[in-house]
Design an enzyme around this catalytic site. Structure first.
Site, mmCIF file in Angstrom:
data_model
loop_
_atom_site.group_PDB
_atom_site.id
_atom_site.type_symbol
_atom_site.label_atom_id
_atom_site.label_comp_id
_atom_site.label_asym_id
_atom_site.label_seq_id
_atom_site.Cartn_x
_atom_site.Cartn_y
_atom_site.Cartn_z
ATOM 1 N N ASP A 4 0.864 -1.179 0.000
ATOM 2 C CA ASP A 4 0.000 0.000 0.000
ATOM 3 C C ASP A 4 0.904 1.234 0.000
ATOM 4 O OD1 ASP A 4 -3.255 0.237 0.861
ATOM 5 O OD2 ASP A 4 -2.074 2.076 1.093
ATOM 6 N N ILE A 5 0.296 2.390 -0.295
ATOM 7 C CA ILE A 5 1.053 3.650 -0.266
ATOM 8 C C ILE A 5 1.223 4.139 1.176
ATOM 9 C CG2 ILE A 5 -0.932 5.221 -0.520
ATOM 10 C CD1 ILE A 5 0.790 6.747 -2.616
ATOM 11 N N TYR A 52 -14.869 8.468 -11.910
ATOM 12 C CA TYR A 52 -14.695 7.115 -11.373
ATOM 13 C C TYR A 52 -15.336 6.104 -12.327
ATOM 14 C CZ TYR A 52 -15.252 3.206 -8.039
ATOM 15 O OH TYR A 52 -15.225 1.990 -7.410
HETATM 16 P P1 NAD Z 1 -10.127 1.930 -0.280
HETATM 17 O O1 NAD Z 1 -10.076 3.376 -0.659
HETATM 18 O O2 NAD Z 1 -10.713 1.533 1.027
HETATM 19 O O3 NAD Z 1 -8.665 1.280 -0.398
HETATM 20 C C1 NAD Z 1 -7.776 1.601 -1.434
HETATM 21 C C2 NAD Z 1 -6.367 1.421 -0.900
HETATM 22 O O4 NAD Z 1 -5.454 1.810 -1.939
HETATM 23 C C3 NAD Z 1 -6.069 2.305 0.318
HETATM 24 O O5 NAD Z 1 -5.535 1.537 1.377
HETATM 25 C C4 NAD Z 1 -5.048 3.319 -0.212
HETATM 26 O O6 NAD Z 1 -4.083 3.709 0.768
HETATM 27 C C5 NAD Z 1 -4.400 2.546 -1.335
HETATM 28 N N1 NAD Z 1 -3.802 3.425 -2.344
HETATM 29 C C6 NAD Z 1 -4.251 4.632 -2.756
HETATM 30 N N2 NAD Z 1 -3.411 5.142 -3.657
HETATM 31 C C7 NAD Z 1 -2.409 4.260 -3.828
HETATM 32 C C8 NAD Z 1 -1.243 4.237 -4.630
HETATM 33 N N3 NAD Z 1 -0.922 5.266 -5.441
HETATM 34 N N4 NAD Z 1 -0.423 3.153 -4.548
HETATM 35 C C9 NAD Z 1 -0.720 2.107 -3.731
HETATM 36 N N5 NAD Z 1 -1.813 2.097 -2.937
HETATM 37 C C10 NAD Z 1 -2.644 3.154 -2.992
HETATM 38 O O7 NAD Z 1 -10.897 1.180 -1.484
HETATM 39 P P2 NAD Z 1 -11.689 -0.211 -1.408
HETATM 40 O O8 NAD Z 1 -13.089 0.087 -1.007
HETATM 41 O O9 NAD Z 1 -10.893 -1.224 -0.681
HETATM 42 O O10 NAD Z 1 -11.741 -0.545 -2.971
HETATM 43 C C11 NAD Z 1 -10.780 -1.353 -3.610
HETATM 44 C C12 NAD Z 1 -11.154 -1.470 -5.078
HETATM 45 O O11 NAD Z 1 -12.509 -1.959 -5.209
HETATM 46 C C13 NAD Z 1 -11.130 -0.138 -5.850
HETATM 47 O O12 NAD Z 1 -10.703 -0.386 -7.167
HETATM 48 C C14 NAD Z 1 -12.579 0.276 -5.870
HETATM 49 O O13 NAD Z 1 -12.857 1.086 -6.974
HETATM 50 C C15 NAD Z 1 -13.276 -1.065 -5.983
HETATM 51 N N6 NAD Z 1 -14.663 -1.009 -5.526
HETATM 52 C C16 NAD Z 1 -14.974 -0.813 -4.205
HETATM 53 C C17 NAD Z 1 -16.304 -0.761 -3.790
HETATM 54 C C18 NAD Z 1 -16.679 -0.571 -2.347
HETATM 55 O O14 NAD Z 1 -17.879 -0.473 -2.029
HETATM 56 N N7 NAD Z 1 -15.730 -0.521 -1.430
HETATM 57 C C19 NAD Z 1 -17.334 -0.885 -4.746
HETATM 58 C C20 NAD Z 1 -16.995 -1.048 -6.086
HETATM 59 C C21 NAD Z 1 -15.658 -1.135 -6.462
#
Ligand code: NAD
Length: 317
Positions: free
Chosen positions: A35-36, A141
């Protein structure tokens, strides 16, 4: 065959639970989380601090672990994306292209990348939205996910990369905080029901959206990743759903546990506009037919699970 798995963006809402599930299946050391930002609790296995936009560092991580599977979860979510559209486009596209290219270069066996119901738009059918229909997403998005789906299918067709994907609906979970999406109300409502017995919802009472309990989402993700490649007709992204619900329905269900719970509704929140452009329910028959998808949690079961687990958390902290 022994698996070596990398999760990119592992500290978020999905990654936190996916890492637990993959580690319990394949072993702690076989799953590298990255993660970042540093994880809030010490990682139970290898962890790498990495920015998915830094191609050289990413390549070094692929080179170090030679993964057989990669899960790319790093992305900017819907509501946050609207506040910084160019940044959302850049992370969601460049991050994906880095991972797809490195997966081809390092002969990764399988890649998972999540899409979203945000790929649909105001002219998509609202009810039981089918896999194939008009798609005119009007959030950055949404169209970054739509373009991502095209790239995934392209890498499968052109380079034979085994990319698999799900269009997640709103995910409801209690272990990690949500990352700034339009369906986050369906998590906040449980926290505030327990702490204040009241909640001000940013969506209107009758806004129906497709949702899925996290346990189902993780089970579905692993099922897709384990399905025989020949069964998968879709290499863009599979429609998937659990239940459709409105804030009013959820609050009625919560009141069965917390009788004095009250809900009010905030007007003119920008997330309402996003929600209005999304489906109310989803037809996921391709996922049912191709890899046996079937959700287990209905509104009663998920409300019960959310309240029980969050209450336990509150009592132990
Ligand atoms: P989140 O925002 O909770 O987690 C994303 C993670 O990515 C975070 O821990 C963040 O620190 C990390 N991150 C951000 N920028 C980064 C970078 N440059 N390099 C490395 N890491 C980085 O998101 P989530 O809810 O866990 O979603 C994960 C995936 O699932 C995403 O693609 C999202 O679009 C998709 N998604 C989620 C939902 C939902 O309801 N949670 C619904 C549809 C799709």
């Amino acid at each position: 065959m022994e698996e070596r798995i990398i999760i990119i963006g592992s500290n978020g809402q999905i990654g936190t639970e996916l890492a637990l599930a993959l580690r319990s299946k394949y072993g702690q050391e076989s799953v590298v989380t990255s993660d970042i930002r540093q994880p809030s609790v010490a990682s139970a296995g290898p962890f790498e601090l990495i920015n998915v936009l830094d191609r050289e560092l990413l390549k070094a991580m692929f080179d170090k672990y030679k993964p057989t599977q990669v899960y790319l979860l790093a992305a900017v979510l819907s509501a946050v994306g609207e506040q910084n559209p160019k940044m959302a486009w850049d992370l969601n596209m460049t991050g994906l292209l880095h991972v797809l290219d490195l997966a081809v270069e390092f002969k990764v066996r399988k890649v998972f990348w999540p899409s979203s119901i945000a790929v649909f738009g105001p002219n998509s059918p609202k009810e039981r939205t089918p896999q194939y229909c008009t798609m005119d997403p009007n959030t950055v998005y949404g169209f970054s996910k739509q373009a991502g789906e095209r790239w995934c299918e392209y890498y499968f067709n052109k380079y034979g990369l085994d990319v698999r994907s799900i269009r997640y609906p709103g995910l409801i979970s209690w272990k990690a905080a949500p990352g700034g999406g339009t369906t986050d109300y369906a998590i906040h409502i449980f926290h505030e029901a327990l702490s204040k017995a009241s909640y001000q919802c940013f969506l209107s009472a009758d806004t129906a959206l497709p949702m899925l309990y996290m346990e189902d989402a993780i089970r579905g993700t692993l099922a897709l990743m384990e399905a025989p490649a020949k069964n998968l007709r879709i290499r863009s992204s599979y429609n998937l759903t659990g239940i459709s619900l409105t804030p009013q329905e959820l609050s009625t269900e919560i009141r069965k546990h917390i009788p004095d719970f009250t809900i009010s509704y905030k007007e003119n929140d920008p997330r309402q506009v996003i929600a209005d452009s999304w489906p109310s329910s989803i037809d996921d028959s391709y996922a049912q037919q191709d890899w046996g998808w079937k959700p287990e949690f209905d509104i009663t079961a998920l409300t019960n699970e959310m309240l029980t687990n969050l209450k336990q958390n509150l009592e132990t902290t």
